[in-house]
Design an enzyme around this catalytic site. Structure first.
Site, mmCIF file in Angstrom:
data_model
loop_
_atom_site.group_PDB
_atom_site.id
_atom_site.type_symbol
_atom_site.label_atom_id
_atom_site.label_comp_id
_atom_site.label_asym_id
_atom_site.label_seq_id
_atom_site.Cartn_x
_atom_site.Cartn_y
_atom_site.Cartn_z
ATOM 1 N N GLU A 39 54.642 33.796 -65.664
ATOM 2 C CA GLU A 39 53.683 32.660 -65.577
ATOM 3 C C GLU A 39 53.845 31.720 -66.895
ATOM 4 O O GLU A 39 53.458 32.386 -68.141
ATOM 5 C CB GLU A 39 52.180 33.322 -65.544
ATOM 6 C CG GLU A 39 51.184 32.005 -65.487
ATOM 7 C CD GLU A 39 49.549 32.609 -65.491
ATOM 8 O OE1 GLU A 39 48.731 31.834 -65.697
ATOM 9 O OE2 GLU A 39 49.545 33.872 -65.477
ATOM 10 N N LYS A 92 43.134 52.709 -59.290
ATOM 11 C CA LYS A 92 43.619 51.818 -58.795
ATOM 12 C C LYS A 92 42.706 50.919 -57.801
ATOM 13 O O LYS A 92 43.236 50.229 -56.906
ATOM 14 C CB LYS A 92 44.966 51.802 -58.091
ATOM 15 C CG LYS A 92 45.898 52.652 -58.991
ATOM 16 C CD LYS A 92 47.233 52.923 -58.290
ATOM 17 C CE LYS A 92 47.994 53.971 -59.497
ATOM 18 N NZ LYS A 92 49.343 54.277 -58.568
#
Length: 601
Positions: A279, A411
């Site tokens: 990014e 998670k």
């Protein structure tokens, strides 16, 4: 001398004995069966008597009998042992034993061979040619035009054909597997994988070469799918290092750029933070935040908690029975016993607490423990298994449904992690001077405080966010996780963060903080052992385990993550307040290359 004899072809001619008598080859061969029987008997006697003496010695130790008192059978056994040993030593000879212990290299052998030939010539001349007459000529004259002896024992007379000198190079090349043969073998294995005869996952074990297995698997996948993997690198990765710990059935690796943000001044120490990301603007933005923190005197951090969790789910026949186990586990008098059972699974695992929750007749047990410098999922799981096995004796009706019942929670976004914490719980803060806010961040303290209230707090509440009261904490967490070999999936709970901004010193300066209750990191195990990730950890000074203070490296890494998130939050919020977000992304997050040209190249 022994080497020289092996290099000459045996002949059917008679040989001379030590006293000059001639001994025929047939006479020597006829004595071989009796010698073999005698040697076999000596070996059997030697090991049988040795076994008997060892057994007697053990029996005396068990019965506390004096070892120096020897019976008549034992004395006879000792005599037989010595006799058989002398017989075997006499047969093999001291030279043979010496050659095994101190075997010379090939160059020494060649030199000895030449010296032996010279000695043979001299001895033959001294004896008037009597002995030399029965010795073969030097190698140059002894080689037959088509055959020569290639056998170690002089008694064997089998002749082996030797190719002419011009063909020697060709024969040597044929003894080594050529590239064509290797390619044919690989092609055969690829066809076997494509046809389903050979499982793809078994290639490493069958071939014993992880790089070769990856290449074969890659080609098989291309043939099965009909899709090209051109552009996915294959060479350059140590496939041995990922075997059994990081990735199964590899076909290559993905290239990911790593940028550096910093220096991040945290607790009076400078850190250059590696960030793996695709990014644009992310590293630049975090770097700007690091600069604002540094020129304002740096940030400080506090570690509130350090404990990895695992929560199995068990079931009973009734809710009453489940409640009995809950009370047993939460009773303070039982904790020491349970801790001893849990801690026996590892040198670093230390049980901290057990929190239980009931759903009908099902019981969820949330174990929390410290795990040293490891992230600790496997460590805490082993400890939990030990406790479950221990409880089975007092609660035989307990049915273990699963070692993980999602009450951990791993998670997944979960309120239990947001409230109770998981892994490392860290708070990081800094005071940014007003002039720095204006010059470096290009905005004002008042604008930042207002935006934070309406965006990170009110806006997230309107969205029903769970641990998401921040601008983009997961951006920084993911980039550092990938660069340092952490589990990227644990970015979910590790990015739980609330960002607070407040005007202080009569509105002149800005107090900014991030509170992150569940940063799950480690500096040993998993992907941290790979060379690239290990280098990034080394850059931060937290590579491997800390032997002086176990767990301190992992805790330091957690504070660095929080400090980097603080820098990233500060910079992004400033860009939003100043209206620079779109402009900066157009500059740093878009390529100027022609997309059609890039795709065709």
């Amino acid at each position: 001398m022994e080497v020289a004899k092996r290099r000459h072809p045996p002949t059917a001619q008679p040989s001379a004995s030590a006293d000059g008598d001639v001994v025929s080859a047939g006479t020597k061969n006829s004595s071989l069966p009796s010698a073999c029987l005698a040697n076999t008997a000596s070996i059997v006697v030697f090991f049988s008597v040795l076994h008997y003496l060892i057994s007697r010695w053990r029996e005396k130790i068990r019965s506390s009998s004096p070892l120096h008192v020897v019976t008549l059978p034992e004395l006879a056994a000792v005599a037989a042992l010595v006799g058989s040993f002398v017989r075997l030593l006499g047969f093999f000879g001291l030279d043979f034993v010496w050659s095994l212990l101190f075997r010379p290299n090939s160059d020494v052998w060649i030199g000895d061979d030449e010296e032996d030939q010279e000695e043979l010539k001299k001895s033959g001349q001294q004896h008037g040619g009597k002995v030399g007459a029965f010795l073969p000529p030097p190698p140059e004259k002894a080689v037959h035009p088509e055959y020569h002896c290639d056998v170690l024992d002089c008694e064997k007379t089998e002749l082996v054909k030797v190719s002419p000198p011009k063909e020697e190079k060709v024969l040597l090349e044929k003894t080594v597997k050529p590239e064509e043969t290797a390619a044919e073998e690989d092609e055969e294995i690829i066809r076997s994988v494509v046809q389903g005869k050979t499982p793809s996952y078994s290639l490493e074990k069958k071939l014993g070469d992880c790089a070769r297995a990856a290449a074969i698997r890659r080609e098989a996948v291309q043939r099965i799918t009909g899709k090209s993997l051109t552009g996915l690198p294959l060479e350059g990765l140590d496939y041995e290092s990922i075997l059994g710990q990081c990735c199964e059935m590899p076909i290559g690796y993905v290239q990911l750029p790593v940028g550096i943000a910093g220096p991040l001044v945290l607790d009076s120490v400078e850190y250059f933070v590696p960030m793996a990301t695709t990014e644009g603007c992310l590293v630049a933005s975090t770097n700007r935040g690091c600069k604002a923190i540094a020129v304002s005197g740096g940030a400080s951090s506090v570690l509130l908690r350090d404990g990895m969790t695992r929560a199995p789910v068990v079931r009973f026949g009734s809710a009453k029975r489940a409640a009995e186990l809950k009370l047993f586990l939460e009773c303070p008098s039982n904790f020491e016993m349970l801790s001893s059972v849990f801690n026996s699974s590892s040198r670093f695992a230390r049980l901290q607490s057990i929190k239980c929750a009931i759903a009908g007749k099902n019981l969820y047990l949330r174990f929390s423990c410290s795990t040293g410098d490891a992230m600790g999922m496997n460590m805490v799981s082993k400890g939990v298994q030990n406790v479950l096995d221990f409880l089975q004796a007092d609660f035989p009706d307990m049915d273990v449904i699963g070692i993980s019942g999602n009450y951990c929670s791993d998670k997944k976004p979960a309120a239990v992690n947001w409230i109770e914490g998981r892994g490392k719980s860290v708070v990081c803060e800094a005071v940014i001077k007003g002039e720095v806010v204006a010059k470096v961040l290009k905005t004002s303290v008042e604008s930042l405080v207002e935006l934070n209230m309406l965006k990170n707090l009110t806006g997230s509440a309107m969205a029903g966010a769970l641990g998401g009261f921040n601008a983009h904490a997961s951006n920084i967490v993911s980039a550092i996780f990938i660069a340092t070999g952490q589990d990227p999936a644990q970015n979910v709970e590790s990015s739980h963060c609330i960002t607070m901004m407040e005007a202080i010193n009569e509105g002149k300066d800005l107090h900014v903080s991030v509170t992150m209750p569940s940063i799950e990191v480690g500096t040993v195990g998993g992907g941290t052992q790979l060379s690239s990730q290990s280098a990034c950890l080394n850059l931060l000074g937290v590579k491997g385990a800390n032997r002086e203070a176990p767990g301190s490296n992992a805790r330091l890494l957690a504070t660095i993550v929080a400090g980097s998130v603080l820098a990233g939050e500060l910079s992004l919020m400033s860009a939003l307040a100043a209206g620079q977000l779109v402009k900066s992304h157009m500059k740093y997050n878009r390529s100027n290359k022609d997309a059609s040209v890039v795709s065709s190249s």
